[in-house]
Motif scaffolding. Structure first.
Motif, PDB file in Angstrom:
ATOM      1  N   ILE A  64       0.866  -1.190   0.000  1.00 34.51           N
ATOM      2  CA  ILE A  64       0.000   0.000   0.000  1.00 34.51           C
ATOM      3  C   ILE A  64       0.893   1.228   0.000  1.00 34.51           C
ATOM      4  CG2 ILE A  64      -1.598   1.368   1.429  1.00 34.51           C
ATOM      5  CD1 ILE A  64      -2.613  -1.309   2.596  1.00 34.51           C
ATOM      6  N   VAL A  65       0.435   2.280  -0.683  1.00 36.82           N
ATOM      7  CA  VAL A  65       1.058   3.597  -0.554  1.00 36.82           C
ATOM      8  C   VAL A  65      -0.030   4.584  -0.154  1.00 36.82           C
ATOM      9  CG1 VAL A  65       2.924   3.121  -2.183  1.00 36.82           C
ATOM     10  CG2 VAL A  65       0.814   4.213  -3.006  1.00 36.82           C
ATOM     11  N   MET A  66       0.396   5.647   0.517  1.00 35.60           N
ATOM     12  CA  MET A  66      -0.563   6.612   1.023  1.00 35.60           C
ATOM     13  C   MET A  66       0.134   7.951   1.218  1.00 35.60           C
ATOM     14  SD  MET A  66      -2.559   6.173   4.676  1.00 35.60           S
ATOM     15  CE  MET A  66      -2.839   4.459   4.331  1.00 35.60           C
ATOM     16  N   ASP A  67      -0.605   9.033   1.067  1.00 32.85           N
ATOM     17  CA  ASP A  67      -0.087  10.357   1.398  1.00 32.85           C
ATOM     18  C   ASP A  67      -1.256  11.222   1.841  1.00 32.85           C
ATOM     19  OD1 ASP A  67       1.055  12.858   1.651  1.00 32.85           O
ATOM     20  OD2 ASP A  67       2.314  12.630  -0.126  1.00 32.85           O
ATOM     21  N   LEU A  68      -1.264  11.542   3.121  1.00 31.03           N
ATOM     22  CA  LEU A  68      -2.333  12.349   3.705  1.00 31.03           C
ATOM     23  C   LEU A  68      -1.866  13.752   4.045  1.00 31.03           C
ATOM     24  CD1 LEU A  68      -3.662   9.627   6.192  1.00 31.03           C
ATOM     25  CD2 LEU A  68      -4.427  10.072   3.854  1.00 31.03           C
ATOM     26  N   ALA A  69      -0.678  14.135   3.576  1.00 38.46           N
ATOM     27  CA  ALA A  69      -0.060  15.405   3.987  1.00 38.46           C
ATOM     28  C   ALA A  69      -0.884  16.632   3.660  1.00 38.46           C
ATOM     29  CB  ALA A  69       1.328  15.546   3.363  1.00 38.46           C
ATOM     30  N   ASP A  70      -1.649  16.600   2.574  1.00 35.28           N
ATOM     31  CA  ASP A  70      -2.401  17.803   2.207  1.00 35.28           C
ATOM     32  C   ASP A  70      -3.795  17.834   2.815  1.00 35.28           C
ATOM     33  OD1 ASP A  70      -3.458  15.769   0.674  1.00 35.28           O
ATOM     34  OD2 ASP A  70      -3.727  17.005  -1.103  1.00 35.28           O
ATOM     35  N   LYS A  71      -4.078  16.891   3.686  1.00 39.78           N
ATOM     36  CA  LYS A  71      -5.391  16.848   4.334  1.00 39.78           C
ATOM     37  C   LYS A  71      -5.325  17.602   5.650  1.00 39.78           C
ATOM     38  CE  LYS A  71      -6.822  14.611   0.963  1.00 39.78           C
ATOM     39  NZ  LYS A  71      -7.315  15.465  -0.080  1.00 39.78           N
ATOM     40  N   PRO A  72      -6.188  18.610   5.849  1.00 39.13           N
ATOM     41  CA  PRO A  72      -6.105  19.482   7.016  1.00 39.13           C
ATOM     42  C   PRO A  72      -6.204  18.771   8.358  1.00 39.13           C
ATOM     43  CG  PRO A  72      -7.957  20.104   5.593  1.00 39.13           C
ATOM     44  CD  PRO A  72      -7.261  18.956   4.953  1.00 39.13           C
ATOM     45  N   ASP A  73      -6.956  17.670   8.445  1.00 39.74           N
ATOM     46  CA  ASP A  73      -7.082  17.004   9.746  1.00 39.74           C
ATOM     47  C   ASP A  73      -5.892  16.110  10.052  1.00 39.74           C
ATOM     48  OD1 ASP A  73      -7.929  15.200   7.761  1.00 39.74           O
ATOM     49  OD2 ASP A  73      -9.176  14.098   9.178  1.00 39.74           O
ATOM     50  N   VAL A  74      -4.936  16.003   9.128  1.00 38.23           N
ATOM     51  CA  VAL A  74      -3.756  15.172   9.337  1.00 38.23           C
ATOM     52  C   VAL A  74      -2.485  16.018   9.389  1.00 38.23           C
ATOM     53  CG1 VAL A  74      -2.376  13.276   8.400  1.00 38.23           C
ATOM     54  CG2 VAL A  74      -4.863  13.210   8.225  1.00 38.23           C
ATOM     55  N   ALA A  75      -2.412  17.081   8.584  1.00 41.30           N
ATOM     56  CA  ALA A  75      -1.224  17.935   8.553  1.00 41.30           C
ATOM     57  C   ALA A  75      -1.006  18.566   9.927  1.00 41.30           C
ATOM     58  CB  ALA A  75      -1.382  19.023   7.489  1.00 41.30           C
ATOM     59  N   GLU A  76       0.263  18.654  10.324  1.00 43.36           N
ATOM     60  CA  GLU A  76       0.608  19.204  11.637  1.00 43.36           C
ATOM     61  C   GLU A  76       0.169  20.665  11.773  1.00 43.36           C
ATOM     62  OE1 GLU A  76       2.068  17.619  14.280  1.00 43.36           O
ATOM     63  OE2 GLU A  76       1.785  15.789  13.113  1.00 43.36           O
ATOM     64  N   ASP A  77       0.402  21.445  10.745  1.00 46.32           N
ATOM     65  CA  ASP A  77      -0.018  22.839  10.749  1.00 46.32           C
ATOM     66  C   ASP A  77      -0.195  23.299   9.307  1.00 46.32           C
ATOM     67  OD1 ASP A  77       2.557  23.666   9.700  1.00 46.32           O
ATOM     68  OD2 ASP A  77       3.344  23.506  11.741  1.00 46.32           O
ATOM     69  N   ALA A  78      -0.620  24.536   9.133  1.00 50.51           N
ATOM     70  CA  ALA A  78      -0.925  25.036   7.787  1.00 50.51           C
ATOM     71  C   ALA A  78       0.287  24.971   6.861  1.00 50.51           C
ATOM     72  CB  ALA A  78      -1.451  26.460   7.870  1.00 50.51           C
ATOM     73  N   GLU A  79       1.499  25.180   7.408  1.00 49.18           N
ATOM     74  CA  GLU A  79       2.694  25.144   6.571  1.00 49.18           C
ATOM     75  C   GLU A  79       2.945  23.740   6.020  1.00 49.18           C
ATOM     76  OE1 GLU A  79       6.033  26.812   8.595  1.00 49.18           O
ATOM     77  OE2 GLU A  79       4.962  28.648   9.068  1.00 49.18           O
ATOM     78  N   ASP A  80       2.545  22.714   6.759  1.00 51.95           N
ATOM     79  CA  ASP A  80       2.746  21.335   6.319  1.00 51.95           C
ATOM     80  C   ASP A  80       1.716  20.900   5.285  1.00 51.95           C
ATOM     81  OD1 ASP A  80       4.904  20.927   7.939  1.00 51.95           O
ATOM     82  OD2 ASP A  80       3.763  20.008   9.569  1.00 51.95           O
ATOM     83  N   ALA A  81       0.636  21.646   5.144  1.00 52.15           N
ATOM     84  CA  ALA A  81      -0.488  21.201   4.321  1.00 52.15           C
ATOM     85  C   ALA A  81      -0.135  21.022   2.844  1.00 52.15           C
ATOM     86  CB  ALA A  81      -1.664  22.160   4.466  1.00 52.15           C
ATOM     87  N   ASP A  82       0.884  21.703   2.329  1.00 50.85           N
ATOM     88  CA  ASP A  82       1.249  21.585   0.918  1.00 50.85           C
ATOM     89  C   ASP A  82       2.351  20.565   0.665  1.00 50.85           C
ATOM     90  OD1 ASP A  82      -0.586  23.488   0.236  1.00 50.85           O
ATOM     91  OD2 ASP A  82       0.846  25.136   0.390  1.00 50.85           O
ATOM     92  N   ARG A  83       3.012  20.085   1.697  1.00 51.84           N
ATOM     93  CA  ARG A  83       4.146  19.179   1.520  1.00 51.84           C
ATOM     94  C   ARG A  83       3.685  17.745   1.339  1.00 51.84           C
ATOM     95  NH1 ARG A  83       7.237  20.574   6.551  1.00 51.84           N
ATOM     96  NH2 ARG A  83       7.676  18.377   6.432  1.00 51.84           N
ATOM     97  N   LYS A  84       4.400  17.020   0.524  1.00 55.39           N
ATOM     98  CA  LYS A  84       4.109  15.604   0.343  1.00 55.39           C
ATOM     99  C   LYS A  84       4.746  14.814   1.480  1.00 55.39           C
ATOM    100  CE  LYS A  84       3.424  15.523  -4.607  1.00 55.39           C
ATOM    101  NZ  LYS A  84       3.841  14.973  -5.886  1.00 55.39           N
ATOM    102  N   ASN A  85       4.044  13.788   1.906  1.00 53.96           N
ATOM    103  CA  ASN A  85       4.545  12.905   2.955  1.00 53.96           C
ATOM    104  C   ASN A  85       4.170  11.470   2.584  1.00 53.96           C
ATOM    105  OD1 ASN A  85       5.629  11.943   5.341  1.00 53.96           O
ATOM    106  ND2 ASN A  85       3.749  12.293   6.488  1.00 53.96           N
TER     107      ASN A  85
END
Length: 184
Positions: A64-85
């Motif tokens: 499985i692969v997953m990336d939830l970085a741009d999801k507001p309820d998962v990103a640590e803060d607004a600055e993290d919301a655009d980064r891929k994880n």
């Protein structure tokens, strides 16, 4: 890296593959397996989606692969919301789920243009090998818990619409087939 074709339920041959149980990955995480995960991530980002199981591109392996970085309820803060994880899961297992459940409106790259609410355990404990082959065990909740359970279902030949009533499942299939006909 390469973008792969995502199997969809409107195609009978694709559906037959999607309903199969994926095989465990034998041995360590290899460069060949990392190439598969890289292809899966590129395919998922291109779709765009937040999770993808190997079976969805026709590979019957427990990956499985997953990336939830741009999801507001998962990103640590607004600055993290655009980064891929990107996160990769090889041979993932669900060790425990909470009795408490939570509803979430789910969609699926293999069931395009259809969304519906599914009740799933609100929290889970999972174990898997990561991209580098390191064993990881962690407790997940929120969107992360929903997504990992959804993708784990794929590895077991289960689609999110299988959690719905027969009527809703039939509507989902009809809608996907109609969208596919219109796109052709």
């Amino acid at each position: 890296m390469a973008i792969r074709r995502i199997l969809t339920i409107d195609n009978a041959a694709d559906l037959a593959v999607l309903k199969r149980v994926s095989e465990p990955v034998e041995g360590p995480v290899t460069d060949e397996l990392r190439t598969l995960m890289d292809d899966m991530l590129e395919t998922m980002y291109d779709a765009p989606g937040i999770g993808l199981a190997a079976v969805q591109i026709g590979e019957l392996r427990r990956v499985i692969v997953m990336d939830l970085a741009d999801k507001p309820d998962v990103a640590e803060d607004a600055e993290d919301a655009d980064r891929k994880n990107p996160r990769c899961f090889v041979n993932p297992e669900i060790l425990w789920t909470s009795e408490e459940t939570a509803p979430y409106e789910e969609g699926c790259l293999s069931i395009p243009e259809y969304f519906d609410e599914v009740q799933r355990p609100a929290r889970a404990r999972i174990r898997y090998l990561d991209y580098d082959g390191k064993s990881v065990e962690e407790e997940v909740e929120g969107l992360y818990a929903v997504c990992i359970q959804h993708e784990m279902d794929h590895l077991n030949g289960v689609l999110f619409i299988d959690h719905l009533s027969r009527l809703k499942r039939e509507r989902a299939v009809a809608k996907v087939k109609k969208v596919a006909r219109m796109a052709a």
